[in-house]
Write a protein that holds these residues in place. Structure first.
Motif, mmCIF file in Angstrom:
data_model
loop_
_atom_site.group_PDB
_atom_site.id
_atom_site.type_symbol
_atom_site.label_atom_id
_atom_site.label_comp_id
_atom_site.label_asym_id
_atom_site.label_seq_id
_atom_site.Cartn_x
_atom_site.Cartn_y
_atom_site.Cartn_z
ATOM 1 N N ALA A 254 0.834 -1.209 0.000
ATOM 2 C CA ALA A 254 0.000 0.000 0.000
ATOM 3 C C ALA A 254 0.864 1.253 0.000
ATOM 4 C CB ALA A 254 -0.936 -0.001 1.202
ATOM 5 N N THR B 202 -1.664 3.263 -2.420
ATOM 6 C CA THR B 202 -3.069 2.897 -2.325
ATOM 7 C C THR B 202 -3.372 2.583 -0.863
ATOM 8 O OG1 THR B 202 -4.754 1.372 -3.133
ATOM 9 C CG2 THR B 202 -2.567 0.466 -2.888
ATOM 10 N N ARG B 203 -4.509 1.954 -0.612
ATOM 11 C CA ARG B 203 -4.845 1.637 0.776
ATOM 12 C C ARG B 203 -4.783 0.134 0.999
ATOM 13 N NH1 ARG B 203 -9.893 3.892 3.104
ATOM 14 N NH2 ARG B 203 -8.785 3.435 5.012
ATOM 15 N N ILE B 204 -4.612 -0.232 2.266
ATOM 16 C CA ILE B 204 -4.457 -1.645 2.632
ATOM 17 C C ILE B 204 -5.644 -2.470 2.148
ATOM 18 C CG2 ILE B 204 -4.544 -3.147 4.673
ATOM 19 C CD1 ILE B 204 -2.663 -1.096 6.022
ATOM 20 N N VAL C 220 -5.310 -3.900 -1.390
ATOM 21 C CA VAL C 220 -4.357 -5.010 -1.481
ATOM 22 C C VAL C 220 -4.996 -6.283 -0.898
ATOM 23 C CG1 VAL C 220 -2.016 -5.757 -0.952
ATOM 24 C CG2 VAL C 220 -2.501 -3.324 -1.174
ATOM 25 N N ASN D 188 -4.976 2.192 -7.098
ATOM 26 C CA ASN D 188 -5.816 1.141 -6.530
ATOM 27 C C ASN D 188 -5.709 -0.152 -7.334
ATOM 28 O OD1 ASN D 188 -6.824 2.583 -4.370
ATOM 29 N ND2 ASN D 188 -8.440 3.506 -5.594
ATOM 30 N N GLY E 108 -2.548 -1.842 -6.482
ATOM 31 C CA GLY E 108 -2.639 -2.499 -5.180
ATOM 32 C C GLY E 108 -3.401 -3.814 -5.266
#
Ligand code: SF4
Ligand code: SF4
Length: 363
Positions: free
Chosen positions: A141, A146-148, A151, A187, A190
């Motif tokens: 991330a 991007t965000r966890i 992923v 995104n 990820g």
């Protein structure tokens, strides 16, 4: 486009079930909603998803539940998932802090955000049989910006063996891509990396009964108590271990850049910054001596407010704290050398500089 998929297994009620265990701020709620939408709109299934959370505060426990069935069978229940086919663990520090693995059986696939090996996680979960799927969602991330949850979404799709990567990407494009078009590429990256970099291992039960796992006890005794009343769990009090409530990021201090403006100190809600009388640019001044990480909850407000990037975001587990030592030296809590770890040993500005990272403008 609708992808025709067949559920590989079902429970006695005819459902395939997923449970996500997380803390507020990591995006498990959105991830659960997207998994539900994937089933109903993209995979020709019936699907239901809902989340359970308390105060909606960052750091408080969150659960999300997803249930699939074939189109021929309606979903007639709306209760929490007790025996998941897939368990998504968004934060490895939750291990041992709450009953995250309740209801896990030998058929469950556990998808966990960690940089540790499946064998190490198996040991820490005290799992005798099952599949452990590890993905370093936090580092991915950070690298992919991007965000966890994106992923983890990719990783869960891979672990399921029936959720197509193309379907996940299409859905993300339609939902997040519309709302935040600038984030779309990150995104997608990820999700793809979560899918491709998942490391899975199946552990069979040892029928000989020779496999013995030590009971993990968090009790202090004469043999394992830390010296001098030191609290070894960063961000926690002595009686309340809150390490699972931090999202995995910490502020790193680059003293060489600091102009001692004090903005971080007035912004930090937990009085983490240590200012003392000293000298700055040849004059007597209050000087920022660094952070006392025992009080830091990793909110990164100080990073946002620092005008000269003297504070930058770092990944907590990259520094030698107790969790790190357990993973890398394959130890249990009672085997840790707390004296060697030291209360504040896990991060210094020097450690950051030698890593030679580029975020925060460092070259
Ligand atoms: S906000 Fe940044 S520059 Fe100002 S005192 Fe804090 S670390 Fe130093
Ligand atoms: S991350 Fe939050 S708690 Fe930690 S030092 Fe910065 S402002 Fe304070």
């Amino acid at each position: 486009m609708e992808y025709q998929v067949t559920l590989p297994v079902k429970n006695e009620n005819g459902y395939y079930e997923i449970r996500l265990e997380s803390i507020g701020g990591l995006g498990a709620n959105l991830c659960g909603k997207m998994l539900g939408e994937l089933g109903a709109l993209y995979m020709g299934l019936n699907a239901a998803s809902f989340s359970s959370y308390g105060s909606e505060k960052r750091g408080s426990p969150v659960k999300a539940f997803i249930r699939y069935s074939g189109r021929e069978q309606e979903i007639g229940i709306n209760s929490p998932v007790e025996k998941p086919h897939i368990l998504g663990l968004f934060h490895e520090a939750m291990i041992g802090k709450s009953a995250v693995t309740a209801g896990v059986t030998g058929d469950t696939r556990i998808v966990i955000n960690t940089d540790a090996s499946p064998e190490n996680i198996r040991k820490r979960l005290k799992l005798k049989e099952g599949t452990i799927c590890c993905i370093d969602a936090l580092s991915i991330a950070m690298e992919s910006k991007t965000r966890i949850n994106m992923v983890m979404l990719g990783a869960i799709a891979k672990a399921s063996e029936f959720i197509p990567l193309d379907a996940v990407s299409e859905l993300a494009k339609k939902t997040i891509g519309k709302k935040y078009p600038a984030m779309w590429e990150a995104n997608l990256e990820g999700i793809r990396r979560g899918y491709e970099e998942l490391k899975s291992q199946y552990f069979a039960k040892d029928e000989s009964g020779e496999e013995e796992y030590q009971e993990i006890k968090n009790e202090w005794g004469y043999a394992n108590s830390p010296i001098g009343g030191v609290n070894p769990c960063i961000g926690s009090t002595v009686s309340n271990d809150l390490s699972a409530s931090r999202e995995g990021y910490i502020p790193l201090f680059i003293k060489e850049r600091c102009i001692n403006c004090g903005l971080c100190d007035s912004t930090c809600p937990d009085m983490v910054f240590q200012f003392a009388k000293g000298e700055y640019q040849g004059r007597e001044a209050m000087v920022n001596m660094g952070l006392d990480y025992h009080h830091c909850k990793g909110c990164l407000r100080c990073v946002d407010v620092c005008p000269v990037n003297a504070l930058v975001a770092g990944v907590e587990r990259e520094h030698p704290n107790p969790e790190y030592a357990m993973r890398n030296q394959d130890l249990l809590p009672e085997q840790l050398d707390y004296e060697a770890l030291g209360p504040n040993s896990y991060v210094t500005s020097e450690a950051y500089l030698t890593e030679n990272r580029v975020d925060g403008g460092l070259v």
